[in-house]
Design a protein around this motif. Sequence first.
Motif, short mmCIF file in Angstrom:
data_model
loop_
_atom_site.label_atom_id
_atom_site.label_comp_id
_atom_site.label_asym_id
_atom_site.label_seq_id
_atom_site.Cartn_x
_atom_site.Cartn_y
_atom_site.Cartn_z
N LEU A 282 5.22 -3.29 -4.42
CA LEU A 282 5.55 -1.92 -4.05
C LEU A 282 7.05 -1.69 -3.95
O LEU A 282 7.51 -0.54 -3.94
N GLN A 283 7.84 -2.76 -3.87
CA GLN A 283 9.28 -2.62 -3.79
C GLN A 283 9.92 -2.47 -5.17
O GLN A 283 11.15 -2.36 -5.28
N ALA A 284 9.11 -2.43 -6.23
CA ALA A 284 9.61 -2.21 -7.58
C ALA A 284 9.52 -0.73 -7.93
O ALA A 284 8.71 0.01 -7.36
N PRO A 285 10.33 -0.25 -8.87
CA PRO A 285 10.28 1.18 -9.22
C PRO A 285 8.98 1.54 -9.93
O PRO A 285 8.42 0.75 -10.69
N GLY A 286 8.50 2.75 -9.67
CA GLY A 286 7.32 3.27 -10.36
C GLY A 286 6.01 2.73 -9.89
O GLY A 286 4.98 2.91 -10.56
N VAL A 287 5.96 2.06 -8.72
CA VAL A 287 4.73 1.49 -8.18
C VAL A 287 4.31 2.31 -6.96
O VAL A 287 5.06 2.41 -5.99
N ALA A 288 3.12 2.91 -7.03
CA ALA A 288 2.62 3.75 -5.94
C ALA A 288 1.52 3.04 -5.18
O ALA A 288 0.71 2.31 -5.76
N SER A 289 1.45 3.28 -3.87
CA SER A 289 0.48 2.65 -3.00
C SER A 289 -0.78 3.50 -2.91
O SER A 289 -0.73 4.73 -2.97
N ASP A 290 -1.92 2.82 -2.76
CA ASP A 290 -3.20 3.50 -2.59
C ASP A 290 -4.01 2.72 -1.56
O ASP A 290 -3.61 1.66 -1.09
N SER A 291 -5.17 3.24 -1.21
CA SER A 291 -6.04 2.59 -0.25
C SER A 291 -6.62 1.31 -0.83
O SER A 291 -6.63 1.09 -2.04
N TYR A 292 -7.14 0.46 0.05
CA TYR A 292 -7.76 -0.82 -0.31
C TYR A 292 -6.79 -1.76 -1.03
O TYR A 292 -7.20 -2.63 -1.79
N GLY A 293 -5.48 -1.56 -0.83
CA GLY A 293 -4.50 -2.44 -1.44
C GLY A 293 -4.27 -2.19 -2.91
O GLY A 293 -3.63 -3.01 -3.58
N GLN A 294 -4.76 -1.07 -3.44
CA GLN A 294 -4.59 -0.79 -4.86
C GLN A 294 -3.13 -0.44 -5.17
O GLN A 294 -2.41 0.11 -4.33
N LEU A 295 -2.74 -0.73 -6.41
CA LEU A 295 -1.43 -0.37 -6.92
C LEU A 295 -1.58 0.48 -8.16
O LEU A 295 -2.49 0.27 -8.97
N HIS A 296 -0.69 1.44 -8.33
CA HIS A 296 -0.66 2.26 -9.54
C HIS A 296 0.75 2.19 -10.11
O HIS A 296 1.71 2.63 -9.48
N VAL A 297 0.88 1.61 -11.29
CA VAL A 297 2.16 1.43 -11.94
C VAL A 297 2.31 2.47 -13.04
O VAL A 297 1.48 2.54 -13.96
N ARG A 298 3.33 3.28 -12.94
CA ARG A 298 3.63 4.30 -13.95
C ARG A 298 2.42 5.17 -14.26
O ARG A 298 2.10 5.42 -15.42
N GLY A 299 1.72 5.62 -13.22
CA GLY A 299 0.64 6.57 -13.39
C GLY A 299 -0.66 6.01 -13.90
O GLY A 299 -1.58 6.78 -14.19
N ASP A 300 -0.80 4.69 -14.00
CA ASP A 300 -2.06 4.08 -14.43
C ASP A 300 -2.85 3.63 -13.22
O ASP A 300 -2.29 3.26 -12.18
N HIS A 301 -4.19 3.61 -13.38
CA HIS A 301 -5.05 3.06 -12.33
C HIS A 301 -5.22 1.56 -12.60
O HIS A 301 -5.81 1.18 -13.61
#
Length: 781
Positions: free
Chosen positions: A162-181
């Motif tokens: 999450l400390q990288a650019p373009g990485v968004a946080s979600d529930s259950y520990g999910q990550l979304h990088v550049r708008g992808d699930h």
Amino acid sequence: MKNHTRVSRAAFLLFAIAAHAQAALDDASVAGVVTDVSGTPVRNANVSIQNASGTSVSEQKTDAAGRFTIGHIAPGTYAVVVSAPGFASANSIATTGPDATGAVNVQLARSDVLDVQVNAKRLDQARNGLSPETGSSVYRFSQADIDALPAGADTPLNQVLLQAPGVASDSYGQLHVRGDHADLQYRINGIIIPEPISGFGQTLDTRIIDQVNLLTGALPAQYGYRTAGIVDIRTRTGDTGNGGTVDVFGGSHQTLKTSADVFGSQGPFSYYFSGSLGVDNLGIENPTSGASAIHDHTRQGDAFGYMSYIINPLTRVSLMFGTTSNQFEIPNTPGLPTSFTLNGNTTFDSSQLNETQSELNNFAAVALQGTNGGALDYQVALFTRYTRTQFNPDPVGDLLFNGVASQDFHSNSANGVQADTTWRLNDKHTVRAGLFFQQEHAVFDDSVNVFATDDARNPLSDQPFNIHDSSSKTGYLYSAYVQDEWKLTNKLTLNYGLRYDRMDEYVSASQLSPRIGLVYALTPATTFHAGYARYFTPPAFELLSGSTISRFNGTTNQSPSSQNDPVQPERSHYFDLGVTQRLGSSVTLGLDAYYKKATNLLDEGQFGSALIFTPFNYAYGRVYGLEFSANYRQNNVSAYLNLAYSRAQGKQIDSAQFNFDPQELAYISDHWVYLDHDQRITASFGGTYDLGKTTFTFDGLVGTGLRSGFANTDRLPVYAQINLGVIQHFNQPLIGKFDARLLVINALNRVYELRDGSGIGVGAPQYGPHFAIYAGLTKHF
């Protein structure tokens, strides 16, 4: 004659006095013991005492106990130089005075140990050369960067990323990088690790990492299968010496976690092992805004091992394995009304629900890796993985609240081979090629209690009955690639290639994908990169199911729609353009823009009672954004800031339609809608300040909120979280080196909602963490 006798006596007396004075001057000595790294005495080692000019004053051989004593030297400071057959030479400094002995202990490393370290480094460089980064965007985390985070190695891997650019946080520990699930590919030492069934727990422990790189953008042809981001992990090893750590971490929410690792080498064999066990009462995000969740206890454990053996200076065989076992209680929301009647009963305290979920993930890989020392590098790996997830419902409560109580068991096993080669034709051309094959076998076994319903979906009885729903499927993935890294000039590098992917799973499909990337070093401080990639992304096989939805018609588990077209692979065109600028030696700035146009855009949602995601497609998709990053590092201060703008949209759901309400399906078929994980602005920041043996550290996240509401037409409010930490480094007699840390999570205690339970494929509300305090103690050996 008498006078001559007196003169002779006087001369003799002067000579005796001078001799005595010289003996006094030469009465110092140096003594010590010579051992190898294991503490075994080294016999017949040659010990040379050298003065300040480098001239040998005296020499001696060690005895059977490795001891030596060299006397009758003048007081002063000397270099003690030790050499022995089969060992690398070593030296020490000894200071001695009149009637005093300078004591030294000298440890010799076997020369073959040094050879092993040199060979291991050579093979590591050859392995890293198999994974190019030309034209893509790369964000790096070293072990030191991770240790400097407020929670250090106890920071979950997803929170590090999450400390990288373009990485968004979600529930259950999910990550979304550049708008992808999701769509993240994990590699360990160059080997693709098959993904587990989606869950809450982290499969990989952060403490195994020596360095992790996040690659995004237009990737070279080597990378396929999962392409939103490549999490490229280089693990710690025992090649450089022996040691280990023991770590205890705990605090709020009755958190207690113990971890340990050990590493070392013996000749050409090296090893690294780590493991951790932890419990807490906040395993999953709280569905309410309260400080403590109800029924949210978790037990989590993991282990990892890496062993390597250098067969010869140019060849190495390695084995790595990992296992993760997580047990979760599903947190409850009090005060919910029931919707059904069971055996005449209509009441149930929702705070007393007892839903649980367990997860198990195992993987292993054996690799043969080598180089000819110049033109050719290769790695061939065999890998295996087994993953399973089981959701256990509350058999009474789930029927009263949902009309369905489903015990869901999903498992998936994967086996395959990966081969990568690098051939340096000349100074200008480096050719890389490789193959990938994977076989997967998925098993679904669900036991579902439901009520019968009429055509209007009204219950016909308060007596449930059971439907057993099971299926299995075997699928295959095939890939091959070839690419050339062409140094057109000293400043311009072109990487171009082709990749072929094929899948034979629930559907069969294939694609030939061109890739091209350019890197232009305008100046030593300014670098541009640009790239285009054609991507082929299969859906997550372990999440797909072959069950027949019509089996539940006429029950409370009947799907909103009967349409169930198969989930297709995503096909996309991806464009990336960026620049990196160094300002002096302290500041690095980066700016990157990207655009993706997709058909059969893949997304995932939670549609059932089990917290397991289900893939589906949008017929059309578009994702674009802009990222800015800044890093500062000078002396005892470091800081970073990442800022990202992103838009992710889809139109017309064309698979797994049975999961959706007909009104939403109709709306999405005619409108571009935002994906549920779309977040317009995402920021991450942090820094450290070293003051002597104390490190002050902080990090933080800011987001404009994920999507919510009917067809994702709304979004949640802006949120922010700042974490603070202080680390004290100790080096005490008898105890040795250890670190103590204190950290505060969400220091401003801003309560924010990640999800509100609405939106496409969103199952329940989740809130971010409240103010919490943790402490940790790490002992180094």
